[in-house]
Each structure stands twice: as structure tokens, then as C-alpha cells.
Scaffold this active site. Structure first.
Site, PDB file in Angstrom:
ATOM      1  CB  CYS A  62     120.136  37.624  86.864  1.00  0.00           C
ATOM      2  SG  CYS A  62     118.390  38.009  87.069  1.00  0.00           S
ATOM      3  CG  HIS A  77     121.548  39.746  91.180  1.00  0.00           C
ATOM      4  ND1 HIS A  77     122.181  40.144  90.035  1.00  0.00           N
ATOM      5  CD2 HIS A  77     120.269  39.489  90.823  1.00  0.00           C
ATOM      6  CE1 HIS A  77     121.324  40.131  89.026  1.00  0.00           C
ATOM      7  NE2 HIS A  77     120.153  39.731  89.481  1.00  0.00           N
TER       8      HIS A  77
HETATM    9  N1  GLN Z   1     115.025  40.721  82.600  1.00  0.00           N
HETATM   10  C1  GLN Z   1     115.128  39.540  83.346  1.00  0.00           C
HETATM   11  C2  GLN Z   1     113.936  39.213  84.207  1.00  0.00           C
HETATM   12  O1  GLN Z   1     113.376  40.070  84.890  1.00  0.00           O
HETATM   13  C3  GLN Z   1     116.421  39.558  84.138  1.00  0.00           C
HETATM   14  C4  GLN Z   1     116.432  40.455  85.338  1.00  0.00           C
HETATM   15  C5  GLN Z   1     117.770  40.626  85.976  1.00  0.00           C
HETATM   16  O2  GLN Z   1     118.826  40.346  85.394  1.00  0.00           O
HETATM   17  N2  GLN Z   1     117.775  41.107  87.217  1.00  0.00           N
HETATM   18  O3  GLN Z   1     113.530  38.092  84.194  1.00  0.00           O
END
Ligand code: GLN
Length: 256
Positions: free
Chosen positions: A98, A200
Site C-alpha cells: 500500500c 493488507h
Molecule cells: N496514503 C495512501 C493512500 O491513501 C496509502 C494508504 C495506506 O497505506 N493504507 O492512498
């Protein structure tokens, strides 16, 4: 390499105190538990902000984080870019999840319009959507493009939309969920033994084929191409995979 010889993989975790949303730390726990079952030692080197990388690594893990956390680590991570790209070229296994995946690409443009520099290991770029656009949230089911990995399950929650560049190879094709951008059906990216993903979960405890693939790649990086692992099944992990896949089929956004 015979099974009597003790083997150890060197695992580098990047910014574990900062990049750890949705229990991405579970990926390291899954590597440790599976390696224990396989009789493989694990040496963990945690790299925080400002720490130097060790000279070598067999497996690199980085989890997700929101824009705030990404902003904190981006300059430090980008400064390690050439070392990380050299590791990837030498066959080091990697898993970037992510927010970590976004920063392993070329750059991430936040909702505030700021461009956070990336490692440039995957040919992908990520942009935050216009204000008011929904986030990509939910259970995901995808089919991996990496041989032997098969069906993947996990949970995604990101605003950023990721697009593959001309050299970018997708990690998987989305069946339920959004993946990279909710439009083109791609999920994550792969470069040699490095994998970037929006999954995740934590992703490794419920995707045992992916876990074994990373461990095997790490062993081959350290001990050579003939290294193998026992083909023992982890029935508990397989049950977790099936249960999560069932939920994603029922509740995940169909990709059609
Ligand atoms: N900040 C990023 C987004 O929202 C990654 C989010 C995350 O790692 N859950 O796109």
C-alpha cells in the site's frame, strides 16, 4: 544445500514503527512462523529513519501508512533508492504494501498536490484523487500473474490511484475489489523478486503460496538457485485463505 545445513535469511524491515497500518507487521510474524516450521533461521534488521541499510538483505518488507507517515519517510527512503534498486536487481525478495508500494514507484502525488519522491523500483506512479472522490476500500480477490502464487485475498484501503508505466508489470488481476486504480483491473506490480501490492490483511498469513514464494526467493538469493523448501502444507493458513476468499466473493466489489 542439504536440509541438515542450518540456513538463515536476512530480513530488512523498513520503518516498522511508522509504516504499519492494518497490522502489516503480521507479514514479518508470518515469515518468522513459517521459517520456524521449515527449519530456516530469520535474522531481522529493523531500519528506522536515518539508519543506514546493511550491506545485504535477502528479503525486504515495508508496510502501509497514510500520507502523513509517507511524507515523514519519503526523503529518507528515496535516498536509499539506488541501494534498494541494486538489491532488487541482485534478486533480493521484497514485499511493499500500500503506502510502501506507492513509494517504491516513481512518485506519489498527495491530495495536497505535493509530489513525494519514490524509489523508482516499480515503474508505477500514484496520484491522490480529486477531493470528494471515494477511497478504494474493501475485500479484494485477485489472480496473481506470478507463477505458483495463484489466488490472492486481502483488504484494501487507499485513496491513491496507481498507474503502471511502460515497464510496469502487474502483480495480479483483480476479480473483486479495486486494485491499483479501480479501472484497468491491475493489482500491484512485480519486478524480479520484488512485489508491490495494495493487499493488507495482513497479506502473508492468509496467502501461504505467496509467503512460500518470498521465503524461497530469499533462500535462493542467499544460497543459490538450487535452494529448495519442503513442500509442506500449512492447513491453518489455507483455511484462513479460503475463509477470506469466500468473504471477498460475497462482499467485494465485482470487477466487470
Ligand atoms: N496514503 C495512501 C493512500 O491513501 C496509502 C494508504 C495506506 O497505506 N493504507 O492512498
Amino acid at each position: 544445500m542439504t536440509s541438515e545445513m542450518p540456513r538463515t535469511i536476512r530480513v530488512v524491515t523498513l520503518y516498522p514503527e511508522v509504516m504499519d497500518v492494518y497490522a502489516d507487521r503480521g507479514n514479518l510474524l508470518a515469515v518468522q512462523a513459517r521459517c520456524r516450521a521449515l527449519g530456516v533461521g530469520v535474522e531481522v534488521i529493523a531500519i528506522g529513519l536515518g539508519d543506514a541499510l546493511p550491506s545485504e538483505a535477502d528479503l525486504v518488507l515495508i508496510g502501509g501508512g497514510q500520507d502523513r507517515e509517507q511524507r515523514r519517510i519519503a526523503p529518507d527512503l528515496a535516498a536509499k533508492g539506488s541501494a534498494l534498486r541494486a538489491w532488487a536487481d541482485s534478486g533480493t525478495a521484497m514485499l511493499a504494501v500500500c503506502g510502501g508500494f506507492q513509494l517504491f514507484g516513481n512518485f506519489y502525488r498527495t491530495g495536497a498536490g505535493e509530489e513525494l519522491p519514490g524509489v523508482g523500483l516499480f515503474d508505477v506512479t500514484t496520484v491522490a484523487p480529486a477531493p470528494g472522490m471515494p477511497r478504494c476500500i474493501g475485500d479484494m480477490l485477485a489472480q496473481s500473474e506470478v507463477p505458483g502464487v495463484g489466488e490472492l485475498v486481502g483488504f484494501e484501503n487507499h485513496g491513491g490511484r496507481t498507474y503502471l508505466g511502460p515497464q510496469g508489470q502487474p502483480f495480479a488481476r483483480v476479480q473483486h475489489g479495486f486494485g491499483n486504480n479501480g479501472d484497468d483491473g491491475t493489482e500491484g506490480a512485480v519486478y524480479r523478486e520484488a512485489i508491490g501490492t495494495y493487499l493488507h490483511g495482513s497479506v502473508l498469513p492468509k496467502n501461504p503460496a505467496l509467503l512460500d514464494r518470498l521465503i524461497l526467493a530469499a533462500l535462493r538469493h542467499r544460497y543459490g538457485a538450487e535452494a529448495t523448501i519442503e513442500r509442506s502444507r500449512d492447513e491453518y493458513a489455507e483455511r484462513a485463505h479460503r475463509a477470506a476468499a469466500e468473504v471477498a466473493r460475497r462482499k467485494g466489489r465485482p470487477n466487470s
